[in-house]
Design an enzyme around this catalytic site. Structure first.
Site, PDB file in Angstrom:
ATOM      1  N   LYS A   1       3.939   0.244   8.359  1.00 43.73           N
ATOM      2  CA  LYS A   1       3.771   1.507   7.638  1.00 43.73           C
ATOM      3  C   LYS A   1       5.030   2.319   7.889  1.00 43.73           C
ATOM      4  CE  LYS A   1       0.516   5.369   7.587  1.00 43.73           C
ATOM      5  NZ  LYS A   1      -0.912   5.673   7.688  1.00 43.73           N
TER       6      LYS A   1
ATOM      7  N   SER B   1       1.437   9.871   2.655  1.00 45.02           N
ATOM      8  CA  SER B   1       2.616  10.090   3.483  1.00 45.02           C
ATOM      9  C   SER B   1       3.401   8.833   3.815  1.00 45.02           C
ATOM     10  CB  SER B   1       2.169  10.751   4.786  1.00 45.02           C
ATOM     11  OG  SER B   1       1.137   9.980   5.365  1.00 45.02           O
TER      12      SER B   1
ATOM     13  N   ASP C   1     -11.891  10.805   8.020  1.00 47.02           N
ATOM     14  CA  ASP C   1     -11.453  10.318   6.705  1.00 47.02           C
ATOM     15  C   ASP C   1     -12.055   8.940   6.417  1.00 47.02           C
ATOM     16  OD1 ASP C   1     -10.174  10.786   4.325  1.00 47.02           O
ATOM     17  OD2 ASP C   1      -8.184  10.208   5.025  1.00 47.02           O
TER      18      ASP C   1
ATOM     19  N   GLY D   1       0.827  -1.207   0.000  1.00 47.16           N
ATOM     20  CA  GLY D   1       0.000   0.000   0.000  1.00 47.16           C
ATOM     21  C   GLY D   1       0.854   1.247   0.000  1.00 47.16           C
TER      22      GLY D   1
ATOM     23  N   GLY E   1       0.274   5.598   0.643  1.00 47.37           N
ATOM     24  CA  GLY E   1      -0.626   6.711   0.907  1.00 47.37           C
ATOM     25  C   GLY E   1       0.078   8.007   0.596  1.00 47.37           C
TER      26      GLY E   1
HETATM   27  N1  LIG Z   1      -2.396  -3.027   8.088  1.00 45.08           N
HETATM   28  C1  LIG Z   1      -2.471  -3.040   6.767  1.00 45.08           C
HETATM   29  N2  LIG Z   1      -2.540  -4.202   6.100  1.00 45.08           N
HETATM   30  C2  LIG Z   1      -2.629  -4.216   4.745  1.00 45.08           C
HETATM   31  N3  LIG Z   1      -2.654  -3.108   3.964  1.00 45.08           N
HETATM   32  C3  LIG Z   1      -2.581  -1.916   4.586  1.00 45.08           C
HETATM   33  C4  LIG Z   1      -2.486  -1.824   5.997  1.00 45.08           C
HETATM   34  N4  LIG Z   1      -2.433  -0.517   6.334  1.00 45.08           N
HETATM   35  C5  LIG Z   1      -2.508   0.169   5.181  1.00 45.08           C
HETATM   36  N5  LIG Z   1      -2.589  -0.653   4.126  1.00 45.08           N
HETATM   37  C6  LIG Z   1      -2.673  -0.255   2.709  1.00 45.08           C
HETATM   38  O1  LIG Z   1      -1.828   0.855   2.506  1.00 45.08           O
HETATM   39  C7  LIG Z   1      -2.567   1.975   2.012  1.00 45.08           C
HETATM   40  C8  LIG Z   1      -1.959   3.250   2.564  1.00 45.08           C
HETATM   41  O2  LIG Z   1      -2.000   3.235   3.972  1.00 45.08           O
HETATM   42  P1  LIG Z   1      -2.482   4.486   4.819  1.00 45.08           P
HETATM   43  O3  LIG Z   1      -3.846   4.857   4.343  1.00 45.08           O
HETATM   44  O4  LIG Z   1      -2.353   4.176   6.245  1.00 45.08           O
HETATM   45  O5  LIG Z   1      -1.407   5.563   4.384  1.00 45.08           O
HETATM   46  P2  LIG Z   1      -1.584   7.112   4.433  1.00 45.08           P
HETATM   47  O6  LIG Z   1      -0.339   7.756   3.925  1.00 45.08           O
HETATM   48  O7  LIG Z   1      -2.050   7.502   5.796  1.00 45.08           O
HETATM   49  O8  LIG Z   1      -2.751   7.249   3.392  1.00 45.08           O
HETATM   50  P3  LIG Z   1      -3.698   8.450   3.074  1.00 45.08           P
HETATM   51  O9  LIG Z   1      -3.311   8.821   1.694  1.00 45.08           O
HETATM   52  O10 LIG Z   1      -5.094   7.881   3.109  1.00 45.08           O
HETATM   53  O11 LIG Z   1      -3.454   9.475   4.090  1.00 45.08           O
HETATM   54  C9  LIG Z   1      -4.002   1.707   2.464  1.00 45.08           C
HETATM   55  O12 LIG Z   1      -4.929   2.327   1.638  1.00 45.08           O
HETATM   56  C10 LIG Z   1      -4.093   0.202   2.379  1.00 45.08           C
HETATM   57  O13 LIG Z   1      -4.403  -0.204   1.060  1.00 45.08           O
END
Ligand SMILES: Nc1ncnc2c1ncn2[C@@H]1O[C@H](COP(=O)(O)OP(=O)(O)OP(=O)(O)O)[C@@H](O)[C@H]1O
Length: 540
Positions: free
Chosen positions: A45, A27, A139, A23, A25
């Site tokens: 993450k 950030s 969100d 995944g 995102g």
């Molecule tokens: N625990 C997990 N297990 C599997 N996939 C995950 C997990 N956590 C996140 N992901 C995948 O990673 C992607 C990005 O994670 P996350 O949304 O936490 O990042 P972010 O940078 O906070 O994203 P955003 O752009 O929504 O702010 C998620 O949309 C999901 O598809």
């Protein structure tokens, strides 16, 4: 998913083996990984604090919330720590991935109703808990609904969540413009009277439509257009004709959530009792249906990424056009907001005549005048004239700009200033007290994540003591609001856009962290630093 309350997760990068990327995102990058001492698959993450202009307060809030929440439908972090310039957040691995990914891979037209009911019930349970704790998620969307291999559903991503009763955050909760435009409640956009838990109910309604159609309403439009349409059009909804495959209960549920007056939206608690959830099944139903036959998450993720990259190249070749690209990035979920009038004008002009939305995208009825409280009109999908009128009346760029200006006139201060201030661009940080923002000043004038990482006692949000939460009027609207009548339709797709133009921490980090250990592994833009570069544990 494995329940691991007593397990001690190591706080060193060397104790984890990173596998494939699953995944990405705004950030962070998320990896499937092995926790070597526990022999357990986890997700990690990784936030590269050096490379991105991250909002340290946002990260602090997200990690803190992820560690402190405790509910089966919320993604709780096992632990977190820093290693070099990276912040690692170790969490349960959700092998099914996000609902957005599942839809993109296998259900582009959305899920069947029993699946939606099951997913939404689980999300709602999470919201009931969060709201009772004084948190607004801010969100809620399919991209943040994760599923594990057994079908368990967890709401994730607390990057923009806020604690309503926390004195430091109170102002922020009510006056910060964060979230993702397609899912964002009108009152969050408008910033007239602040907002509360009901903002999540709006996003929940939009998420319901997203799960039903495979995309959120207005998702094909550039962000500014989405703001405009959300503020001026009737709320989106399920169409009684076009969405025949869905039950009346589902349509009612969506209509109840998507009422512009937040006071008229039901609370999460009340919503959970809605007849729609009689259609919900046990969560293993999800693993037997939507997860059945899906490729492993990493594979799906890399395929989607390739597809998106190809599309990006294609668009670049076709248009060599900044605006087109920015829309593409928006659809991919990357936000590069830039509020100046010329850009707004260009964004509005991006919508071509042949891009006139379908009935479902138009927000259905004619543009509303003022607030739509109590406005009850059922529009049939056969009302094509209405729709195209409504749509085309919004397609002229000049009109758009004009509408935009008048919409923004309701902002508390000058429109552009309002937009600037409404987004999470750093005013929060400037006005926050040291207690709220435990950052260290560097000689260079930057801010360090040091105390953020090491001094959890200074964290200012998180669950409240029960007596505090209970004393607050968090369910006050519960009995006041009958479920709202249906509103006509709309349409959708998805693409997160949590606008986070963050304070630049690079100066400090560059100056402060010069002792990076040897890189022992590289995964894309991520590097694993040797263990003797001692991580600063995020005390939980
Ligand atoms: N625990 C997990 N297990 C599997 N996939 C995950 C997990 N956590 C996140 N992901 C995948 O990673 C992607 C990005 O994670 P996350 O949304 O936490 O990042 P972010 O940078 O906070 O994203 P955003 O752009 O929504 O702010 C998620 O949309 C999901 O598809």
């Amino acid at each position: 998913m494995e329940d691991v309350p007593d397990k001690k997760f190591p706080l060193y990068g060397k104790d984890y083996k990173l596998y494939e990327e699953v995944g990405e995102g705004v950030s962070a990058t998320v990896y499937r990984a092995l926790c070597i001492p526990l022999n357990m698959i986890v997700a990690i993450k990784v936030l590269d604090l050096e490379k991105c202009n991250n909002d340290l307060d946002g990260i602090r809030r997200e990690v803190q919330t992820m560690c402190l929440i405790n509910h089966p439908n919320l993604l709780q972090a096992h632990c977190s720590f820093t290693s070099g310039h990276n912040l690692w957040v170790v969490m349960p691995y959700m092998a099914g991935g996000s609902c957005l990914h599942i839809m993109k891979s296998a259900y582009p037209e959305g899920f069947e109703e029993p699946v939606i009911a099951t997913l939404l019930r689980e999300v709602l349970k999470a919201l009931v808990y969060l709201h009772a704790q004084g948190h607004i998620h801010r969100d809620v969307k399919a991209g943040n609904i994760l599923i594990d291999s057994n079908g368990a559903v967890k709401l994730a991503d607390f990057g923009v969540s806020a604690c309503m009763f926390d004195t430091g955050d109170r102002q922020r909760s009510r006056n910060t413009f964060v979230g993702t435009p397609c899912w964002m409640a009108p009152e969050v956009m408008q910033q007239l009277h602040g907002y509360d838990f009901k903002a999540d109910i709006w996003s929940f309604g939009i998420t319901a439509l997203e799960l039903a159609h495979g995309h959120a309403p207005f998702s094909k439009y550039p962000p500014m257009k989405v703001l405009l349409m959300t503020l001026q059009n009737a709320p989106p909804g399920l169409d009684y004709e076009r969405d025949k495959r869905f039950s009346k209960a589902f349509k009612d549920l969506v209509a109840a959530c998507l009422v512009k007056d937040p006071k008229k939206r039901p609370t999460s608690e009340k919503l959970l009792k809605h007849a729609f959830f009689k259609h919900a099944r046990s969560t293993d139903y999800l693993s037997r249906t939507i997860l059945e036959g899906l490729a492993p998450l990493g594979e799906r993720f890399s395929r989607l990424k390739e597809k998106e990259a190809a599309l990006l190249v294609q668009n670049k070749a076709l248009y060599e056009d900044k605006e087109q690209l920015s829309q593409q990035e928006y659809i991919r979920g990357i936000s590069e907001w830039n509020f100046n009038l010329e850009d707004l004008k260009r964004q509005a002009a991006m919508i071509q005549d042949d891009d006139v939305p379908h009935a479902e995208d138009s927000g259905a009825r004619k543009q509303e005048k003022g607030d739509n409280v109590g406005f009850q009109v059922e529009r049939r999908s056969s009302d094509r004239t209405d729709v195209s009128n409504a749509a085309s009346s919004k397609e002229d760029p000049g009109d758009d700009l004009h509408d935009l200006k008048s919409s923004l006139a309701s902002f508390p201060i000058k429109p552009l200033q309002a937009l600037k201030d409404c987004f999470d661009v750093g005013e929060d940080n400037v006005t926050a007290t040291e207690e709220q923002l435990p950052l260290q000043s560097s000689p260079e004038g930057g801010s360090a994540p040091r105390q953020l990482i090491s001094d959890h006692k200074k964290f200012s949000s998180g669950p409240l003591p029960e007596n505090v939460a209970a004393s607050k009027k968090i369910t006050s609207d519960c009995d006041r609001d009958p479920l709202q009548p249906k509103y006509p339709s709309e349409r959708n797709y998805s693409g997160p856009l949590s606008y986070r133009q963050r304070r630049d921490v690079n100066n400090f980090l560059a100056a402060d962290d010069t002792s990076e250990g040897p890189v022992v592994q590289r995964k894309g833009r991520f590097k694993v630093i040797s263990a003797d570069h001692s991580p600063k544990a995020m005390a939980l």
